[in-house]
Every structure is written in C-alpha cells, then in structure tokens.
Design a protein around this motif. Sequence first.
Motif, PDB file in Angstrom:
ATOM      1  N   LEU A  17      43.926 -20.488 -14.883  1.00  0.00           N
ATOM      2  CA  LEU A  17      43.501 -21.785 -14.348  1.00  0.00           C
ATOM      3  C   LEU A  17      43.511 -21.788 -12.820  1.00  0.00           C
ATOM      4  CD1 LEU A  17      42.635 -24.325 -15.984  1.00  0.00           C
ATOM      5  CD2 LEU A  17      43.744 -22.559 -17.329  1.00  0.00           C
ATOM      6  N   ARG A  18      44.473 -21.130 -12.201  1.00  0.00           N
ATOM      7  CA  ARG A  18      44.471 -21.038 -10.733  1.00  0.00           C
ATOM      8  C   ARG A  18      43.228 -20.282 -10.252  1.00  0.00           C
ATOM      9  NH1 ARG A  18      50.161 -19.246 -11.351  1.00  0.00           N
ATOM     10  NH2 ARG A  18      51.476 -21.110 -11.207  1.00  0.00           N
ATOM     11  N   THR A  19      42.909 -19.195 -10.951  1.00  0.00           N
ATOM     12  CA  THR A  19      41.725 -18.419 -10.595  1.00  0.00           C
ATOM     13  C   THR A  19      40.458 -19.249 -10.757  1.00  0.00           C
ATOM     14  OG1 THR A  19      42.818 -16.364 -11.263  1.00  0.00           O
ATOM     15  CG2 THR A  19      40.406 -16.337 -11.143  1.00  0.00           C
ATOM     16  N   ALA A  20      40.376 -19.969 -11.873  1.00  0.00           N
ATOM     17  CA  ALA A  20      39.193 -20.800 -12.139  1.00  0.00           C
ATOM     18  C   ALA A  20      39.031 -21.878 -11.078  1.00  0.00           C
ATOM     19  CB  ALA A  20      39.313 -21.426 -13.519  1.00  0.00           C
ATOM     20  N   THR A  21      40.141 -22.474 -10.660  1.00  0.00           N
ATOM     21  CA  THR A  21      40.069 -23.510  -9.627  1.00  0.00           C
ATOM     22  C   THR A  21      39.641 -22.911  -8.292  1.00  0.00           C
ATOM     23  OG1 THR A  21      41.680 -24.968 -10.682  1.00  0.00           O
ATOM     24  CG2 THR A  21      41.453 -25.146  -8.295  1.00  0.00           C
ATOM     25  N   GLU A  22      40.208 -21.773  -7.925  1.00  0.00           N
ATOM     26  CA  GLU A  22      39.836 -21.108  -6.667  1.00  0.00           C
ATOM     27  C   GLU A  22      38.342 -20.810  -6.619  1.00  0.00           C
ATOM     28  OE1 GLU A  22      41.896 -17.635  -5.117  1.00  0.00           O
ATOM     29  OE2 GLU A  22      43.666 -18.251  -6.266  1.00  0.00           O
ATOM     30  N   LEU A  23      37.818 -20.290  -7.722  1.00  0.00           N
ATOM     31  CA  LEU A  23      36.430 -19.822  -7.738  1.00  0.00           C
ATOM     32  C   LEU A  23      35.454 -20.852  -8.302  1.00  0.00           C
ATOM     33  CD1 LEU A  23      37.017 -16.142  -8.951  1.00  0.00           C
ATOM     34  CD2 LEU A  23      36.833 -17.008  -6.604  1.00  0.00           C
ATOM     35  N   ARG A  24      35.991 -22.024  -8.703  1.00  0.00           N
ATOM     36  CA  ARG A  24      35.146 -23.099  -9.265  1.00  0.00           C
ATOM     37  C   ARG A  24      34.400 -22.621 -10.511  1.00  0.00           C
ATOM     38  NH1 ARG A  24      37.986 -24.796  -5.510  1.00  0.00           N
ATOM     39  NH2 ARG A  24      37.321 -26.433  -4.047  1.00  0.00           N
ATOM     40  N   VAL A  25      35.125 -21.937 -11.401  1.00  0.00           N
ATOM     41  CA  VAL A  25      34.538 -21.411 -12.639  1.00  0.00           C
ATOM     42  C   VAL A  25      34.963 -22.296 -13.808  1.00  0.00           C
ATOM     43  CG1 VAL A  25      34.440 -19.438 -14.210  1.00  0.00           C
ATOM     44  CG2 VAL A  25      34.579 -19.058 -11.744  1.00  0.00           C
ATOM     45  N   PRO A  26      34.044 -22.718 -14.654  1.00  0.00           N
ATOM     46  CA  PRO A  26      34.429 -23.544 -15.810  1.00  0.00           C
ATOM     47  C   PRO A  26      35.272 -22.765 -16.809  1.00  0.00           C
ATOM     48  CG  PRO A  26      32.109 -22.976 -15.919  1.00  0.00           C
ATOM     49  CD  PRO A  26      32.594 -22.524 -14.575  1.00  0.00           C
ATOM     50  N   VAL A  27      36.154 -23.487 -17.489  1.00  0.00           N
ATOM     51  CA  VAL A  27      37.045 -22.902 -18.500  1.00  0.00           C
ATOM     52  C   VAL A  27      36.837 -23.636 -19.809  1.00  0.00           C
ATOM     53  CG1 VAL A  27      39.430 -22.467 -19.166  1.00  0.00           C
ATOM     54  CG2 VAL A  27      38.758 -22.270 -16.767  1.00  0.00           C
ATOM     55  N   VAL A  28      36.558 -22.895 -20.876  1.00  0.00           N
ATOM     56  CA  VAL A  28      36.381 -23.475 -22.204  1.00  0.00           C
ATOM     57  C   VAL A  28      37.516 -22.986 -23.095  1.00  0.00           C
ATOM     58  CG1 VAL A  28      34.900 -23.633 -24.240  1.00  0.00           C
ATOM     59  CG2 VAL A  28      33.883 -23.618 -21.943  1.00  0.00           C
ATOM     60  N   PRO A  29      38.468 -23.864 -23.422  1.00  0.00           N
ATOM     61  CA  PRO A  29      39.575 -23.448 -24.301  1.00  0.00           C
ATOM     62  C   PRO A  29      39.125 -23.377 -25.750  1.00  0.00           C
ATOM     63  CG  PRO A  29      39.842 -25.745 -23.686  1.00  0.00           C
ATOM     64  CD  PRO A  29      38.627 -25.246 -22.961  1.00  0.00           C
TER      65      PRO A  29
ATOM     66  N   GLY B 296      46.446 -25.158 -12.452  1.00  0.00           N
ATOM     67  CA  GLY B 296      47.459 -24.172 -12.813  1.00  0.00           C
ATOM     68  C   GLY B 296      48.876 -24.698 -12.864  1.00  0.00           C
ATOM     69  N   ARG B 297      49.095 -25.949 -12.466  1.00  0.00           N
ATOM     70  CA  ARG B 297      50.443 -26.504 -12.553  1.00  0.00           C
ATOM     71  C   ARG B 297      50.811 -26.746 -14.017  1.00  0.00           C
ATOM     72  NH1 ARG B 297      50.415 -31.802  -9.181  1.00  0.00           N
ATOM     73  NH2 ARG B 297      48.249 -31.807  -9.916  1.00  0.00           N
ATOM     74  N   LEU B 298      52.111 -26.639 -14.312  1.00  0.00           N
ATOM     75  CA  LEU B 298      52.615 -26.863 -15.668  1.00  0.00           C
ATOM     76  C   LEU B 298      53.265 -28.237 -15.729  1.00  0.00           C
ATOM     77  CD1 LEU B 298      53.161 -25.645 -18.503  1.00  0.00           C
ATOM     78  CD2 LEU B 298      55.347 -24.831 -17.597  1.00  0.00           C
ATOM     79  N   MET B 299      52.865 -29.032 -16.701  1.00  0.00           N
ATOM     80  CA  MET B 299      53.405 -30.376 -16.872  1.00  0.00           C
ATOM     81  C   MET B 299      53.936 -30.539 -18.287  1.00  0.00           C
ATOM     82  SD  MET B 299      51.496 -34.091 -16.478  1.00  0.00           S
ATOM     83  CE  MET B 299      50.448 -33.869 -17.910  1.00  0.00           C
ATOM     84  N   SER B 300      55.071 -31.207 -18.413  1.00  0.00           N
ATOM     85  CA  SER B 300      55.622 -31.546 -19.731  1.00  0.00           C
ATOM     86  C   SER B 300      55.454 -33.034 -19.976  1.00  0.00           C
ATOM     87  CB  SER B 300      57.109 -31.179 -19.803  1.00  0.00           C
ATOM     88  OG  SER B 300      57.279 -29.776 -19.726  1.00  0.00           O
ATOM     89  N   THR B 301      55.077 -33.379 -21.192  1.00  0.00           N
ATOM     90  CA  THR B 301      54.944 -34.783 -21.573  1.00  0.00           C
ATOM     91  C   THR B 301      55.797 -35.052 -22.808  1.00  0.00           C
ATOM     92  OG1 THR B 301      53.150 -34.574 -23.199  1.00  0.00           O
ATOM     93  CG2 THR B 301      52.522 -34.622 -20.868  1.00  0.00           C
ATOM     94  N   GLY B 302      56.108 -36.322 -23.017  1.00  0.00           N
ATOM     95  CA  GLY B 302      56.757 -36.719 -24.255  1.00  0.00           C
ATOM     96  C   GLY B 302      58.217 -36.342 -24.321  1.00  0.00           C
ATOM     97  N   ARG B 303      58.655 -35.974 -25.528  1.00  0.00           N
ATOM     98  CA  ARG B 303      60.097 -35.861 -25.796  1.00  0.00           C
ATOM     99  C   ARG B 303      60.295 -35.027 -27.052  1.00  0.00           C
ATOM    100  NH1 ARG B 303      57.687 -39.793 -28.505  1.00  0.00           N
ATOM    101  NH2 ARG B 303      58.574 -40.417 -30.512  1.00  0.00           N
ATOM    102  N   ARG B 304      61.557 -34.825 -27.423  1.00  0.00           N
ATOM    103  CA  ARG B 304      61.884 -34.287 -28.735  1.00  0.00           C
ATOM    104  C   ARG B 304      62.894 -35.192 -29.427  1.00  0.00           C
ATOM    105  NH1 ARG B 304      63.816 -28.580 -28.880  1.00  0.00           N
ATOM    106  NH2 ARG B 304      64.825 -29.216 -30.821  1.00  0.00           N
ATOM    107  N   THR B 305      63.117 -36.375 -28.870  1.00  0.00           N
ATOM    108  CA  THR B 305      64.019 -37.359 -29.461  1.00  0.00           C
ATOM    109  C   THR B 305      63.262 -38.250 -30.438  1.00  0.00           C
ATOM    110  OG1 THR B 305      63.607 -38.813 -27.578  1.00  0.00           O
ATOM    111  CG2 THR B 305      65.563 -37.407 -27.474  1.00  0.00           C
TER     112      THR B 305
END
Length: 475
Positions: A76-88, A193-202
């Motif tokens: 994702l960092r590479t894609a952002t640097e080069l403005r390349v689309p990413v299809v998951p 490329g940043r990693l984010m956590s959402t939600g919980r396990r409670t």
Amino acid sequence: MAARCDSLIMSRIEAPRDETTGNLLDRLLSALPAEAVLTDPDVTASYANDMASFCDAGAPAVVVLPRTVEQVQHVLRTATELRVPVVPQGARTGLSGGANATDGCIVLSLVKMDRILEINPVDRVAVVEPGVINAALSRAVNEHGLYYPPDPSSWEMCTIGGNIGTASGGLCCVKYGVTAEYVLGLDVVLADGRLMSTGRRTAKGVAGYDLTRLFVGSEGSLGIVVRAVLGLRPQPPQQLVLAAEFASTDAACDAICRIMEGGHVPSLLELMDRTTVKAVNDLARMGLPESTEALLLAAFDTPDPAADLAAVGALCEAAGATQVVPAEDAAESELLLQARRLSLTALEAVKGTTMIDDVCVPRSKLGAMLAGVERIAAKYGLTIGVCAHAGDGNTHPTVCFDAADPDESRRARESFDEIMGLGLELGGTITGEHGVGILKKEWMARELGPVGMEMQRAVKAVFDPLGILNPGKLF
C-alpha cells in the motif's frame, strides 16, 4: 532442481516491462519475496475477474500474494507513492465484479494469509487472517463446541475476508443473522500503508463511531482487512429439516408469512422454485419432486426439532402444501440442504452462463417478487430460476442464458435490470449479500439517491483520498 525453480521465478519477475511497471516491480521486490510477486501475463490474467457476468475486467500489472501484515503495508505504501490502483481479492467467488482487476493495477490476493490465530471458548471469539476459508473456520470452531453461523453457499471456497468485504449472508440468516453481526473488530491497512484497529473483542463496546461496521460491506474500497475478531456462539443441537411441496409460489409464500407471523424461529427457511428443482435434479439426480411449483425447506436446531417441524408442517398444510415430509435424521436433512446448496451451480448448467440477482424484499412482498420474476421471464423468453433465503426475503433470481448468443445476452441483462427495479418498487434493496461491485453501481445510485451518494463518496474520500483502493467499484 533449485536452479530451475530460481529460473522460473526470475522469468516471472523479469517479463518485458515499461519504465513505470519496472519501477513498480523494483519497489515491490525491495521488501517482498520473489515468489510473492507474479508478472507472467498468463498467470496475472487468471486473477482478472470474479464469477460475475457482464463485468469488465482490466489487465493487472502485477499480482502480489502477501503472507504478513507488514508485506501488505509495503504494497500500500508503494501504491500510494506511485499512484497505482490496488484491487484486493479473496477466493474470487463474488458475483458482482467487486474483485475485478483494472488496467495496470496491483492485484492484492490475500489467500496466503490463511491462519486461524486464536479460538477462545471463554470469550467466544476467533481471530483470523482474511484468507481463511469459511468452512475451515467453521470446522475448527466446532472442535471447541462453538459455532460460526455465516455460511454462504460457496462456504467451501470463499474466504472470511471476502465475506467481510461483501457483508455476506448464508442459509442460516433467518435465525443467526449475517456476517456483519459477527465481526467485532478489525485490523485494517489504510491506503497510505498505516495500520488501524477498529472495534473490540469484548461483549460490549461503544467507544466512538462504529468503524468496524463501516468496513464490513465496503468491498475493499476503504482499506485492506488483514485480521478479524469474530464472535462465536455455542454449537447448537443438530438441526432437522422439513420439505414442503406447493402447487404455487403464492401458497409457499403464504406459508412463509404464517411461519414468521406465528413467532417460529427456524434455523433455515429456504425456497426453490420449479425451475431450480428441475435444474438440481438434472445436475445431481437427487430425486426432488419436479411436480411441485415451489419447494420450501425449513429447519430447526432446537432441543426438540421434531416438535417444531410438526408445528411448521401444520402451517404449511394450512397454506395449501400438497405434501409435507420431515427428515427423519441428520443424513436426510443434509441431503436436502445439499440440494439447496447446489441450486446456483445447477442453474448455471442449464445454459452455461448465469446472472444471479440478489434482491431482498420485505417478507410480506415475497409472493409479489416471485410473481414479478415469472412475468419478466416470460416477457424476455428466458429461463429464470429462483432460490431464496425466504426467511429474510432475500431472493436470488438467476437468469440462464447462452453467452455466445448476443440477442440472448442482451435480453438477460435487460431482465436482470428489470428484476432489480421490481425489487425497489416493492420496498426492497438491490443487494442483500452479494455486494454492488461493478454490476450494480448504477442501481446503488438509484436506491440511495443523490444525497446518500454524496455522503458515500465523502466517506470514501476520507479513507482513500487518492482513489487507489478498488477503483470503479460501488460508484
């Protein structure tokens, strides 16, 4: 042998390339193993599309198969640097073109991230990577006396990441709900490329906006899910299934209304019309009753399923069922469920190609929906079979056509659109579990309206300001 393998790997990554592609590959390979980066055109072409018809697909520049979160971040960092689309992508069992490649994109296939990281019977959660197969997770948690309910028809092939991306459902939705109700928390790699956590396990948690639900159903357009915390339930008793035959779809839909109005909570309530029943028999020689216009399957996983089936059987008879047959044991029940799971495969065999609609209507409008589909089939001179998660009004009208016949293909597409229009007229939605992808994005705009679409695009812009994540999908 090692030298030969090395040569094969290098031939993949040293295929002819222009300056832009070469720069992209160099950047990717600076932090990825060579075997994770595929460039052979014959190989990358095999990753170009999912299982949807009438959805354009481009040629990927490269296919990347990461095994770690850090590798996804690097992509994702590479894609952002080069403005390349990413299809998951997951297993590409989707039916709306949501995983289709765009020209020059990085296809990010997550199937190698397939570890079940934790199963916790006390907290009743599982922690998994996105490439875990749905059926593999189900079997693993069963060994702990637990149950992961969402079970799409493709459960033996589809991945949890794909299920999350499309907010998929399954046969058990009527009692247990859909994927969104079991996703408690996510780890997501954002476009930069940043990693984010959402939600919980409670068991509970209401801190801030519910970003977890926002990502469920977002079809990879907001970020890349790399880990999921999933809620589990205690494993229920073995369910028993009842089959009821009806001389009309109206009578079958009347029975469905009686069952739900009566307060019954079946673990499964599925409908197959005559066309679908015949297709399953032709494919698998299952001996289903082809004299029926509609076959209703109801199941209970309660402590006394036989009593519940008897009560529902009586309601079916009151609605006009010509025959009601409760399964005597688990083996008979599984045979009936297998028939339902084969429905879409069987309908595809009728003409070779299908368009599978995914219209959900209020249960009270189910009869009108099926009658409308029958009219549309006659209008366009096509075979359209309907199977449905009847308990929650989610219908799958399946248009069967010969893709080599241009006129038949045109009529198939027009009938598909007319079915979606019918669903909206009946107060429904264009997709209950398959997602929007490419196939339905014009219809999403009709359903949500201009203000709704403006807000959708605004959310997208916050998470993906460069528009590189799964472009051309949803909007």
